[in-house]
Scaffold this motif. Structure first.
Motif, PDB file in Angstrom:
ATOM      1  N   HIS A  38     151.414  -8.760  24.031  1.00  0.00           N
ATOM      2  CA  HIS A  38     150.403  -8.687  22.970  1.00  0.00           C
ATOM      3  C   HIS A  38     149.397  -9.834  23.074  1.00  0.00           C
ATOM      4  CE1 HIS A  38     151.556  -5.276  20.474  1.00  0.00           C
ATOM      5  NE2 HIS A  38     152.795  -5.537  20.837  1.00  0.00           N
ATOM      6  N   ILE A  41     147.072  -9.222  26.020  1.00  0.00           N
ATOM      7  CA  ILE A  41     146.052  -8.209  25.708  1.00  0.00           C
ATOM      8  C   ILE A  41     144.958  -8.821  24.845  1.00  0.00           C
ATOM      9  CG2 ILE A  41     145.616  -6.060  24.435  1.00  0.00           C
ATOM     10  CD1 ILE A  41     148.431  -5.148  25.432  1.00  0.00           C
ATOM     11  N   GLN A  42     145.342  -9.619  23.856  1.00  0.00           N
ATOM     12  CA  GLN A  42     144.353 -10.263  22.988  1.00  0.00           C
ATOM     13  C   GLN A  42     143.460 -11.231  23.761  1.00  0.00           C
ATOM     14  OE1 GLN A  42     146.763 -12.083  19.973  1.00  0.00           O
ATOM     15  NE2 GLN A  42     147.241 -10.138  18.977  1.00  0.00           N
ATOM     16  N   GLU A  46     136.541  -8.913  26.406  1.00  0.00           N
ATOM     17  CA  GLU A  46     136.361  -7.874  25.388  1.00  0.00           C
ATOM     18  C   GLU A  46     136.350  -6.455  25.942  1.00  0.00           C
ATOM     19  OE1 GLU A  46     133.447  -6.598  21.705  1.00  0.00           O
ATOM     20  OE2 GLU A  46     132.854  -8.245  23.007  1.00  0.00           O
ATOM     21  N   ARG A  49     139.781  -5.454  27.077  1.00  0.00           N
ATOM     22  CA  ARG A  49     140.663  -5.281  25.918  1.00  0.00           C
ATOM     23  C   ARG A  49     140.380  -3.960  25.206  1.00  0.00           C
ATOM     24  NH1 ARG A  49     139.613  -6.177  21.013  1.00  0.00           N
ATOM     25  NH2 ARG A  49     137.877  -7.581  21.419  1.00  0.00           N
ATOM     26  N   LEU A  50     139.094  -3.622  25.054  1.00  0.00           N
ATOM     27  CA  LEU A  50     138.740  -2.356  24.407  1.00  0.00           C
ATOM     28  C   LEU A  50     139.277  -1.164  25.189  1.00  0.00           C
ATOM     29  CD1 LEU A  50     135.061  -3.118  23.305  1.00  0.00           C
ATOM     30  CD2 LEU A  50     137.080  -2.890  21.837  1.00  0.00           C
ATOM     31  N   VAL A  52     141.956  -1.149  27.260  1.00  0.00           N
ATOM     32  CA  VAL A  52     143.426  -1.127  27.147  1.00  0.00           C
ATOM     33  C   VAL A  52     143.860  -0.637  25.771  1.00  0.00           C
ATOM     34  CG1 VAL A  52     145.488  -2.601  27.051  1.00  0.00           C
ATOM     35  CG2 VAL A  52     143.852  -2.864  28.915  1.00  0.00           C
ATOM     36  N   GLU A  53     143.258  -1.175  24.726  1.00  0.00           N
ATOM     37  CA  GLU A  53     143.634  -0.759  23.374  1.00  0.00           C
ATOM     38  C   GLU A  53     143.280   0.706  23.129  1.00  0.00           C
ATOM     39  OE1 GLU A  53     141.665  -3.615  20.885  1.00  0.00           O
ATOM     40  OE2 GLU A  53     143.313  -5.052  21.044  1.00  0.00           O
ATOM     41  N   GLY A  54     142.105   1.117  23.555  1.00  0.00           N
ATOM     42  CA  GLY A  54     141.693   2.510  23.356  1.00  0.00           C
ATOM     43  C   GLY A  54     142.559   3.488  24.115  1.00  0.00           C
ATOM     44  N   PHE A  57     146.937   2.185  23.251  1.00  0.00           N
ATOM     45  CA  PHE A  57     147.386   2.113  21.863  1.00  0.00           C
ATOM     46  C   PHE A  57     146.824   3.245  21.013  1.00  0.00           C
ATOM     47  CE2 PHE A  57     147.756  -2.631  22.755  1.00  0.00           C
ATOM     48  CZ  PHE A  57     149.103  -2.542  23.023  1.00  0.00           C
ATOM     49  N   ASP A  58     145.524   3.500  21.150  1.00  0.00           N
ATOM     50  CA  ASP A  58     144.893   4.539  20.340  1.00  0.00           C
ATOM     51  C   ASP A  58     144.963   5.915  20.986  1.00  0.00           C
ATOM     52  OD1 ASP A  58     144.229   2.422  18.682  1.00  0.00           O
ATOM     53  OD2 ASP A  58     142.204   2.220  19.506  1.00  0.00           O
ATOM     54  N   ARG A  80     140.170  -0.184  33.543  1.00  0.00           N
ATOM     55  CA  ARG A  80     141.596  -0.092  33.206  1.00  0.00           C
ATOM     56  C   ARG A  80     142.447  -0.690  34.320  1.00  0.00           C
ATOM     57  NH1 ARG A  80     144.100   5.615  33.073  1.00  0.00           N
ATOM     58  NH2 ARG A  80     144.065   5.134  35.259  1.00  0.00           N
TER      59      ARG A  80
END
Length: 145
Positions: A38, A41-42, A46, A49-50, A52-54, A57-58, A80
């Protein structure tokens, strides 16, 4: 059936009762790895991170992520892959340093960016902050069964 523990040779009684649950040490290590992930990733740049999170996670499709970043799907795929390589090396820097590849140009721009990323992970991470991301059983913090 009731059995006597004195009737077993050394090591055979333990083999009959297999412990399937992780022990305390394995559980703490698992929780710490999740915390490192975590924080890594943070610490990503930017755009990475967007992505990976998109994507992870999303669970957004690549076309949607590409539209949001105003790039092609191919570029999202490249971002990615770049993010995953950076995450892998960032985590291995702290968890398994012998797996981190040698840098060809130690003083180069890419090497400096990687070092800055590794430092960013370390700066936002300590044992307490890593463990706070999970429950005592290793589930995400705030998770209810």
């Amino acid at each position: 059936a009731v059995l006597s523990l004195q009737g077993f040779a050394a090591g055979t009684a333990e083999d009959m009762v297999a412990e399937r649950a992780a022990g305390p040490e394995e559980l703490i290590l698992h929780r710490e790895r999740i915390g490192y992930l975590h924080h890594a990733i943070q610490a990503l740049p930017e755009r990475l991170r967007l992505v990976v999170e998109g994507y992870f996670f999303d669970e957004r499709p690549m076309t949607e992520i590409a539209a949001g970043l105003s790039v092609t799907e191919s570029r999202v795929s490249q971002l990615r892959a770049e993010a995953l390589a950076l995450l892998r090396d960032g985590l291995n820097t702290y968890l398994d340093p012998e797996l981190v590849p040698e840098v060809d140009r130690a003083g180069g721009c890419v090497a400096r960016r990687r070092e800055a990323y590794y430092s960013a992970i370390a700066a936002r991470s300590n044992l307490r902050s890593r463990l706070e991301l999970t429950t005592q059983l290793g589930m995400p913090a705030g998770y209810t069964a």
